[in-house]
Design a protein around this motif. Sequence first.
Motif, PDB file in Angstrom:
ATOM      1  N   ILE A 102       0.854  -1.191   0.000  1.00 21.34           N
ATOM      2  CA  ILE A 102       0.000   0.000   0.000  1.00 21.34           C
ATOM      3  C   ILE A 102       0.887   1.237   0.000  1.00 21.34           C
ATOM      4  O   ILE A 102       1.739   1.409   0.876  1.00 21.34           O
ATOM      5  CB  ILE A 102      -0.928   0.019   1.234  1.00 21.34           C
ATOM      6  CG1 ILE A 102      -1.752  -1.271   1.297  1.00 21.34           C
ATOM      7  CG2 ILE A 102      -1.847   1.236   1.194  1.00 21.34           C
ATOM      8  CD1 ILE A 102      -2.488  -1.453   2.611  1.00 21.34           C
ATOM      9  N   PHE A 103       0.691   2.111  -0.997  1.00 16.53           N
ATOM     10  CA  PHE A 103       1.422   3.373  -1.115  1.00 16.53           C
ATOM     11  C   PHE A 103       0.405   4.491  -0.882  1.00 16.53           C
ATOM     12  O   PHE A 103      -0.553   4.637  -1.657  1.00 16.53           O
ATOM     13  CB  PHE A 103       2.063   3.494  -2.498  1.00 16.53           C
ATOM     14  CG  PHE A 103       3.024   2.380  -2.823  1.00 16.53           C
ATOM     15  CD1 PHE A 103       4.394   2.546  -2.654  1.00 16.53           C
ATOM     16  CD2 PHE A 103       2.568   1.152  -3.291  1.00 16.53           C
ATOM     17  CE1 PHE A 103       5.280   1.522  -2.952  1.00 16.53           C
ATOM     18  CE2 PHE A 103       3.438   0.117  -3.585  1.00 16.53           C
ATOM     19  CZ  PHE A 103       4.802   0.300  -3.409  1.00 16.53           C
ATOM     20  N   VAL A 104       0.601   5.263   0.163  1.00 12.22           N
ATOM     21  CA  VAL A 104      -0.429   6.199   0.584  1.00 12.22           C
ATOM     22  C   VAL A 104       0.171   7.568   0.905  1.00 12.22           C
ATOM     23  O   VAL A 104       1.271   7.642   1.473  1.00 12.22           O
ATOM     24  CB  VAL A 104      -1.187   5.631   1.813  1.00 12.22           C
ATOM     25  CG1 VAL A 104      -0.239   5.324   2.949  1.00 12.22           C
ATOM     26  CG2 VAL A 104      -2.295   6.566   2.276  1.00 12.22           C
ATOM     27  N   PRO A 105      -0.503   8.657   0.534  1.00 12.79           N
ATOM     28  CA  PRO A 105      -0.049   9.977   0.984  1.00 12.79           C
ATOM     29  C   PRO A 105      -0.011  10.001   2.505  1.00 12.79           C
ATOM     30  O   PRO A 105      -0.985   9.642   3.165  1.00 12.79           O
ATOM     31  CB  PRO A 105      -1.114  10.921   0.431  1.00 12.79           C
ATOM     32  CG  PRO A 105      -1.703  10.208  -0.732  1.00 12.79           C
ATOM     33  CD  PRO A 105      -1.682   8.758  -0.352  1.00 12.79           C
ATOM     34  N   GLN A 113      -8.598  13.881   7.304  1.00 12.56           N
ATOM     35  CA  GLN A 113      -8.578  14.111   5.865  1.00 12.56           C
ATOM     36  C   GLN A 113      -9.762  13.422   5.179  1.00 12.56           C
ATOM     37  O   GLN A 113     -10.181  12.326   5.568  1.00 12.56           O
ATOM     38  CB  GLN A 113      -7.271  13.571   5.266  1.00 12.56           C
ATOM     39  CG  GLN A 113      -6.019  14.282   5.738  1.00 12.56           C
ATOM     40  CD  GLN A 113      -5.958  15.707   5.230  1.00 12.56           C
ATOM     41  OE1 GLN A 113      -6.374  16.007   4.115  1.00 12.56           O
ATOM     42  NE2 GLN A 113      -5.448  16.601   6.065  1.00 12.56           N
ATOM     43  N   PRO A 114     -10.328  14.049   4.126  1.00 12.29           N
ATOM     44  CA  PRO A 114     -11.375  13.373   3.346  1.00 12.29           C
ATOM     45  C   PRO A 114     -10.806  12.112   2.685  1.00 12.29           C
ATOM     46  O   PRO A 114      -9.623  12.063   2.343  1.00 12.29           O
ATOM     47  CB  PRO A 114     -11.772  14.416   2.296  1.00 12.29           C
ATOM     48  CG  PRO A 114     -11.265  15.724   2.823  1.00 12.29           C
ATOM     49  CD  PRO A 114     -10.048  15.413   3.639  1.00 12.29           C
ATOM     50  N   VAL A 154      -3.930  10.018  -4.686  1.00 17.13           N
ATOM     51  CA  VAL A 154      -4.506   8.681  -4.750  1.00 17.13           C
ATOM     52  C   VAL A 154      -3.694   7.739  -3.865  1.00 17.13           C
ATOM     53  O   VAL A 154      -2.531   7.997  -3.544  1.00 17.13           O
ATOM     54  CB  VAL A 154      -4.523   8.117  -6.191  1.00 17.13           C
ATOM     55  CG1 VAL A 154      -5.415   8.930  -7.089  1.00 17.13           C
ATOM     56  CG2 VAL A 154      -3.105   8.015  -6.760  1.00 17.13           C
ATOM     57  N   ILE A 155      -4.314   6.646  -3.480  1.00 21.99           N
ATOM     58  CA  ILE A 155      -3.639   5.527  -2.832  1.00 21.99           C
ATOM     59  C   ILE A 155      -3.485   4.436  -3.882  1.00 21.99           C
ATOM     60  O   ILE A 155      -4.410   4.169  -4.649  1.00 21.99           O
ATOM     61  CB  ILE A 155      -4.460   4.997  -1.639  1.00 21.99           C
ATOM     62  CG1 ILE A 155      -4.521   6.053  -0.528  1.00 21.99           C
ATOM     63  CG2 ILE A 155      -3.871   3.697  -1.093  1.00 21.99           C
ATOM     64  CD1 ILE A 155      -5.482   5.690   0.591  1.00 21.99           C
ATOM     65  N   GLY A 216      -7.181   5.945   4.832  1.00 18.57           N
ATOM     66  CA  GLY A 216      -7.677   7.181   4.232  1.00 18.57           C
ATOM     67  C   GLY A 216      -8.216   7.005   2.836  1.00 18.57           C
ATOM     68  O   GLY A 216      -8.430   7.994   2.122  1.00 18.57           O
ATOM     69  N   GLY A 217      -8.434   5.752   2.417  1.00 17.62           N
ATOM     70  CA  GLY A 217      -8.944   5.497   1.081  1.00 17.62           C
ATOM     71  C   GLY A 217     -10.447   5.348   1.061  1.00 17.62           C
ATOM     72  O   GLY A 217     -11.060   4.900   2.032  1.00 17.62           O
TER      73      GLY A 217
END
Length: 575
Positions: A102-105, A113-114, A154-155, A216-217
């Motif tokens: 998983i690559f996430v901001p 966060q939305p 994006v994730i 957060g996805g």
Amino acid sequence: MSTPPQVNIPGCGIVQGIETSAQPTVAKFLNVPYATVLERWRPAVKPTPWKGVRDASEQGPMCNQPKSANILVAMTSVEVDEDDEEAYSKVYSEEHCLNLNIFVPKNQLNRSQPLIPVMVWIHGGGYKDGSNAMDLYDSSNLVAHSIKTVGHPVIVVTINYRLNYFGFFSSPELVQEVQSDTRLSSGDHSKSVGNWGLLDQKMALEWVRDHIEAFGGNPMEVTAFGESAGSASVGYHLTIPAHHGLFQRAIMQSGTPTTMTAGRPELEGQRYFNQLCRHFGLNDPNMSGAEKLAKLRKIPAKDIAAAGDNGKIGMFIPTIDNVLIHGDVREWIHDPSRYDPRVKAVMLGDCRDEGSMFVPDLGAKSLKQWPRFLSRYCPPGEEREFGAIYGTPKTDADAVRISSTVLSDVVFLYPIHSTSVALMRSGENRRGDDPLDIVRYHFDRPLSIVETLNLGLGAHHAVELPFIFGSDTTLDIFSDEEKTLSLRVMNIWILFAWGLTSRQYSLKHGLDSVLPADVGEGKQEAIVFTEAATVEKAQVERLSARTIAFWRRSEGWSKSMREEKARQRQRQANL
């Protein structure tokens, strides 16, 4: 030094990932299990929740697999000494290969966060090889670009699934064994045979649906994207009713279900089963099928995978098991009613020289081989039409060139066209406030570094992958103009996940924007990544109406041949 990012996944446990110095805005969580394989050739199960904090800083194991001849795989694969058992077990594991990255901001880990869209990558490799551990698929730069440049974060989730003999293997012996297994339920596809890889992918997508919100996805804004066998997988999920609702958007890169058409246990499956038994000396005619399967189960996974190295095995395929997959995909792929009605948008595309990589295995490498190639792809009585469309080879070089074009058309371009038409017709039945957006693209840019090798591959199959992910490994081989093009490609893929690409590029003129005979001036609706590394618009369909009609007739001929062979088998069975 900042604290490593942690996420508490409800129902699973806490994972501790890493952030890279090169992209400090991105957190990575590697080797997160979504399922476990308890028994070979059986459905996977959900993993046991873990206690404490799970280290998610290193790549997890992949499915055991033979060596790959693919040039991109060779450039970016994990090297491991097969004689070093400890090192090998860290890279390959039959039991623990079902993991995802998983690559996430990093800011998304702040619950205030939305929720943002999620992109789930299904890798290709002919259902034979590949993994999410390949440097090629490191999504750190793609996610960082979505944050800093595009402004639409994006994730990205990259998944592993079972491959080759472990994920796409069938035979009548195996069907009989699975059907008689009283531990399996007939109501949840547990008795599916030869489709364990597709069922693994389904579990991964369900995991994303159930758990990605912890990162957060948005589980209701998922884009499934894949290339080659991964793209064919997306197509299967789109058309298998039990898999509907797993994602809301799809990107299909160089592949549809008819690119990797499901086979039959008694034909294609039996051939692979017999090959495996011969490889391990299990061809004693006095040995029952159950005894052979029992012995095959005891053979180490490393040795099973190596059986695919002997050059006699090509691409693996799903199975018509009448449990998960019913009937011939070449027939129902044209049926608009089969496509997931909840999918909002689909992007489909191809590479200009798709067939070039497949000539050594499937094409004619010389004039001597041409008659056999022609008989395989040209229906009887259609030779003159075939020659009018593709030409007649006069030299060995002609045979290579023409067979490459034919393979591009029949394996990739015509299936993409057929899928596009079926999707557009499925969209006609939707409500006006819930339209289906369809985007088409063509990728014409060869890789400069591959061109220097003078292999004659051109813009070959899978050439777009380095541009989509823009990983550090591929940035090192890019020219300056290729680096710029990569950013443009990333933009379009990211905005598609947000539902924005289709606003600019979606087909707006109905079927006449696909069918070449009806395309008029001003209907330039396909995205083209040009050889000059620019992004332009062009006509959607590169196949002529004449070519499309030829392959449509060829489908009818193939169907009649299959039906006749089925009748012959039935007559023999009745004797």
